[in-house]
Design a protein around this motif. Structure first.
Motif, PDB file in Angstrom:
ATOM      1  N   LEU A 112      -3.387  -8.947   2.436  1.00 36.44           N
ATOM      2  CA  LEU A 112      -4.171  -9.909   1.521  1.00 36.44           C
ATOM      3  C   LEU A 112      -5.481  -9.643   1.543  1.00 36.44           C
ATOM      4  O   LEU A 112      -6.167  -9.725   0.435  1.00 36.44           O
ATOM      5  CB  LEU A 112      -4.159 -11.182   2.249  1.00 36.44           C
ATOM      6  N   GLU A 113      -6.443  -9.192   2.475  1.00 33.37           N
ATOM      7  CA  GLU A 113      -7.726  -8.783   2.283  1.00 33.37           C
ATOM      8  C   GLU A 113      -7.920  -7.598   1.516  1.00 33.37           C
ATOM      9  O   GLU A 113      -8.839  -7.289   0.719  1.00 33.37           O
ATOM     10  CB  GLU A 113      -8.157  -8.600   3.594  1.00 33.37           C
ATOM     11  N   ALA A 114      -7.068  -6.782   1.421  1.00 38.68           N
ATOM     12  CA  ALA A 114      -6.825  -5.379   0.569  1.00 38.68           C
ATOM     13  C   ALA A 114      -6.877  -5.733  -0.629  1.00 38.68           C
ATOM     14  O   ALA A 114      -7.248  -5.237  -1.801  1.00 38.68           O
ATOM     15  CB  ALA A 114      -5.914  -4.517   1.006  1.00 38.68           C
ATOM     16  N   GLN A 151      -8.106 -11.207  -1.242  1.00 40.80           N
ATOM     17  CA  GLN A 151      -7.979 -12.588  -1.148  1.00 40.80           C
ATOM     18  C   GLN A 151      -8.484 -13.281   0.150  1.00 40.80           C
ATOM     19  O   GLN A 151      -8.599 -12.393   1.094  1.00 40.80           O
ATOM     20  CB  GLN A 151      -6.323 -13.117  -1.137  1.00 40.80           C
ATOM     21  N   ARG A 152      -9.083 -14.447  -0.077  1.00 37.64           N
ATOM     22  CA  ARG A 152      -9.433 -15.142   1.085  1.00 37.64           C
ATOM     23  C   ARG A 152      -8.499 -15.577   2.283  1.00 37.64           C
ATOM     24  O   ARG A 152      -7.319 -16.002   1.693  1.00 37.64           O
ATOM     25  CB  ARG A 152     -10.278 -16.296   0.592  1.00 37.64           C
ATOM     26  N   VAL A 153      -8.475 -15.284   3.536  1.00 40.25           N
ATOM     27  CA  VAL A 153      -7.692 -15.600   4.581  1.00 40.25           C
ATOM     28  C   VAL A 153      -8.425 -16.464   5.473  1.00 40.25           C
ATOM     29  O   VAL A 153      -9.545 -16.307   5.725  1.00 40.25           O
ATOM     30  CB  VAL A 153      -6.922 -14.342   4.831  1.00 40.25           C
ATOM     31  N   ASP A 168       1.398 -17.272  11.696  1.00 44.35           N
ATOM     32  CA  ASP A 168       0.200 -16.911  11.091  1.00 44.35           C
ATOM     33  C   ASP A 168       0.172 -17.566   9.668  1.00 44.35           C
ATOM     34  O   ASP A 168       1.344 -18.271   9.288  1.00 44.35           O
ATOM     35  CB  ASP A 168       0.172 -15.606  10.628  1.00 44.35           C
ATOM     36  N   ASP A 169      -0.886 -17.783   9.064  1.00 50.76           N
ATOM     37  CA  ASP A 169      -1.094 -18.204   7.614  1.00 50.76           C
ATOM     38  C   ASP A 169      -1.300 -17.154   6.443  1.00 50.76           C
ATOM     39  O   ASP A 169      -2.063 -17.328   5.480  1.00 50.76           O
ATOM     40  CB  ASP A 169      -2.273 -19.392   7.595  1.00 50.76           C
ATOM     41  N   ALA A 170      -0.561 -16.063   6.780  1.00 52.22           N
ATOM     42  CA  ALA A 170      -0.826 -14.969   5.837  1.00 52.22           C
ATOM     43  C   ALA A 170       0.093 -14.769   4.658  1.00 52.22           C
ATOM     44  O   ALA A 170       0.600 -15.992   4.179  1.00 52.22           O
ATOM     45  CB  ALA A 170      -0.725 -13.523   6.864  1.00 52.22           C
ATOM     46  N   GLU A 171       0.468 -13.748   4.301  1.00 47.88           N
ATOM     47  CA  GLU A 171       1.574 -13.530   3.078  1.00 47.88           C
ATOM     48  C   GLU A 171       2.748 -14.024   3.138  1.00 47.88           C
ATOM     49  O   GLU A 171       3.222 -14.350   1.856  1.00 47.88           O
ATOM     50  CB  GLU A 171       1.618 -12.104   2.612  1.00 47.88           C
ATOM     51  N   GLY A 172       3.527 -14.082   4.259  1.00 50.28           N
ATOM     52  CA  GLY A 172       4.824 -14.477   4.192  1.00 50.28           C
ATOM     53  C   GLY A 172       5.753 -13.480   3.531  1.00 50.28           C
ATOM     54  O   GLY A 172       5.321 -12.526   3.102  1.00 50.28           O
ATOM     55  N   MET A 173       7.044 -13.807   3.561  1.00 44.24           N
ATOM     56  CA  MET A 173       7.862 -12.748   2.890  1.00 44.24           C
ATOM     57  C   MET A 173       8.959 -13.420   2.036  1.00 44.24           C
ATOM     58  O   MET A 173       9.384 -14.687   2.363  1.00 44.24           O
ATOM     59  CB  MET A 173       8.673 -11.920   4.065  1.00 44.24           C
TER      60      MET A 173
END
Length: 636
Positions: free
Chosen positions: A45-47, A50-52, A75-80
């Motif tokens: 996400l950082e690449a 996007q703010r995380v 986590d609160d990241a990108e998910g699938m």
């Protein structure tokens, strides 16, 4: 569960538990892999700018025996999405395209953790849709997965609440985007996986997540609950001790380069035994991702624990993409240092590191003068004579290495993978059940001219000690650098093979070469008394020297600082036991390296150790008693 689709995992079921258990050996390994997966997701996400939040929440629940009952990582990241979740649960050597660079080749934690623990629940949210999967061991330990046939809308509160509450229930609130993984040990896994409160520090220091716990853009919260006790909260952070000015070098490896950084500290930053949570040692990075943590043979040297290091070998990424099986160990838990290119890297690092450790050692020993130490050197000649006698014996015995009965059920070469230096020899053992041998002879051949075989045909001899097995050995000689496979066939009944890596003759520094010419030949060159503070062992063998640590609690009453024997009548016996212990350990390891192993390596090592003690320990006691008695007045 009519809304779920149940299918076996796409791999030979017999291989899954072995693969999983080689990757996930402890709860710490499971946590490292799951935390790393969450960090990977944030990095993607950082690449994309996007703010995380960078938040990773961990919950560990244990019973009164410290046996793990539940682990949850969120986590609160990108998910699938559904397709990505299916791909994440495949056992495959080909990385998913959504994982970039080295991480795609190393990805190994999610499904393995679920399989080895017994049950895993994966809840993942992306683009407003919730996907759910279970991974578990069914009958006969066969692994299965159950995936929700259709995703659920995140806004469907009742359906989402059912997902949260259905066993195993989730501790953490589901985010609007991200992944939660819950794993629960089943059956025998409950007693095998233990997690103590002290393990939290080991987890924090594990080389695989150091870059995460020191990253200011990440926050790892760990909640620890032991049965009815109050839940404890920890924020995982790691503060390295401050080193002196680092040594930074670029080292040429063929047409490529590695970047080496070595840091020296005022005090020891760790102590033996060496493991993945030691701050000391060298972390190997490829594309800034840690892939291994090793000490290159300095694991037992206390002076090495004043140093840490970092090796950047980005050029290995191309090799990994083309053939990961050459660079990585079979379970992908680190670098396979037997591969020729990796051996070159290892040799270059050792050449830089060894003088630093020796300088630290010389500084500690400066000004030492011990009558006992000078007189006791005569024992080394006796030790070398005994060692030569034993090693010659195991080279010609037709029954040596037959240590564990009943473990061979087919034609077997031991060791299956080994190395030999150019111009040197190494023995390879052959084992086979007697009922398979008959009158057939074993035929040997190799696929490379980098080795020579001592024979192309060999007859297996019945074992005198174990009548159900036959044994013999042959010798390989290193001719040219490279890798060779030796094929052994017993008529049309059975076949086996082993891999031989031919390496360069060990490089010897100028100082060591002079010592070798002018000094003592053999495995044992010297015996030294070391007053290292807080040693972790009483005796060690390093580079031909037996070190006796006088500040070890069981040594102090008998041998004082600077190697003076006390008046205790047992002092001579303790000195002999220490030297004998080092002697037996070295020869037992040599026996294993020569291929004299059958079955479990620890059992084989202890069998050799006990045999060597029985043969030689009394002789070592007599020699020490003789020397100490002659010069007793000098020592007291």
């Amino acid at each position: 569960m009519e809304n779920f689709e149940e299918t076996p995992l796409e791999i030979d079921p017999a291989l899954v538990p072995q693969l999983a258990e080689s990757t996930i050996r402890t709860p710490i390994h499971a946590l490292v892999e799951l935390i790393t997966n969450s960090d990977d997701s944030y990095r993607r996400l950082e690449a994309e700018n996007q703010r995380v939040s960078g938040l990773i929440q961990v919950f560990v629940q244990v019973n009164r025996k410290n046996e793990v009952e539940l682990i949850e990582v969120k986590d609160d990241a990108e998910g699938m999405n559904q397709k990505e979740l299916k791909n994440a649960l495949k056992f495959s050597g080909t990385p998913d395209i959504r994982f970039r660079g080295i991480r795609g080749l190393l990805r190994r934690g999610l499904k393995e953790a679920c399989v080895v623990f017994g049950l895993g629940k994966i809840v993942t949210i992306k683009d407003g849709l919730v996907n759910l999967a279970y991974v578990y061991r069914g009958e006969n330990r066969k692994p299965y997965k159950k995936l929700l046939k259709e995703p659920i809308s995140y806004s469907d509160h009742n359906a989402v609440r059912n997902i949260i509450e259905n066993p195993p229930p989730l501790k953490f609130k589901l985010p609007s985007r991200g992944t939660t993984v819950v794993i629960i040990p089943l059956g025998e896994s409950r007693s095998r996986f233990k997690f103590f409160e002290d393990d939290i520090e080991k987890l924090c220091k594990h080389y695989g997540i150091r870059h995460i716990v020191t990253n200011p853009r990440r926050k790892i919260e760990l909640y620890y609950k032991k049965e009815s006790r109050r839940e404890k909260f920890y924020e995982l952070r790691l503060d390295f001790p401050r080193p002196r000015s680092p040594i930074k070098k670029e080292i040429q490896i063929g047409e490529n380069q590695i970047q080496l950084e070595i840091y020296e500290y005022e005090n020891q930053i760790d102590e033996p035994p060496f493991d993945e949570s030691n701050l000391a040692g060298f972390t190997v990075l490829i594309d800034e991702i840690p892939v291994d943590h090793t000490f290159f043979g300095f694991e037992e040297d206390p002076d090495a624990y004043f140093f840490s290091g970092c090796v950047r070998a980005d050029f290995l990424l191309k090799e990994l993409r083309e053939n990961p099986g050459k660079i990585l160990t079979p379970n992908r838990m680190g670098i396979d240092w037997r591969y020729q290119l990796c051996r070159e890297i290892k040799r270059a690092i050792i050449n830089q590191f060894r003088p630093l450790v020796q300088r630290k050692k010389d500084k500690r020993f400066r000004g030492w003068s011990s009558p006992l130490e000078s007189k006791i050197q005569g024992v080394c000649g006796k030790l070398n004579d005994l060692a030569t006698r034993y090693l010659n014996k195991i080279n010609v015995s037709t029954d040596i290495g037959q240590l564990i009965e009943g473990k061979v059920d087919k034609l077997t070469l031991v060791p299956p993978v080994t190395w030999v230096e150019v111009g040197e020899e190494r023995n390879i053992s052959i084992y086979c059940p007697k009922n398979m041998v008959g009158e057939s002879k074993c035929k040997l051949q190799t696929d490379s001219d980098c080795i020579e075989l001592s024979t192309k045909e060999i007859t297996l001899q019945p074992s005198e000690k174990y009548p159900d097995l036959c044994y013999n050995y042959f010798t390989v000689t290193g001719v040219n650098l490279g890798m060779a496979t030796v094929f052994c066939s017993l008529g049309d009944k059975d076949s086996s093979n082993c891999v031989i890596n031919v390496v360069r003759e060990k490089e010897i520094g100028k100082k060591k070469r002079r010592d070798k010419v002018a000094g003592r030949k053999g495995l044992f060159k010297s015996i030294k008394f070391d007053d290292l503070e807080n040693p972790t062992q009483r005796v060690a063998y390093l580079d031909g020297v037996i070190f006796i640590y006088t500040n070890f609690p069981s040594t102090m009453p008998y041998i004082s600082a600077r190697g003076r024997l006390s008046n205790n009548p047992a002092a001579k016996a303790i000195l002999a036991e220490l030297i004998g212990d080092a002697f037996c350990r070295v020869l037992a390891r040599k026996a294993l390296e020569a291929g004299k192993q059958l079955g479990d390596p620890i059992d084989s090592y202890m069998a050799h150790y006990n045999e060597i003690q029985k043969l030689f320990l009394e002789k070592i006691h007599r020699e020490i008693d003789k020397i100490v008695s002659e010069y007793q007045s000098d020592f007291q």
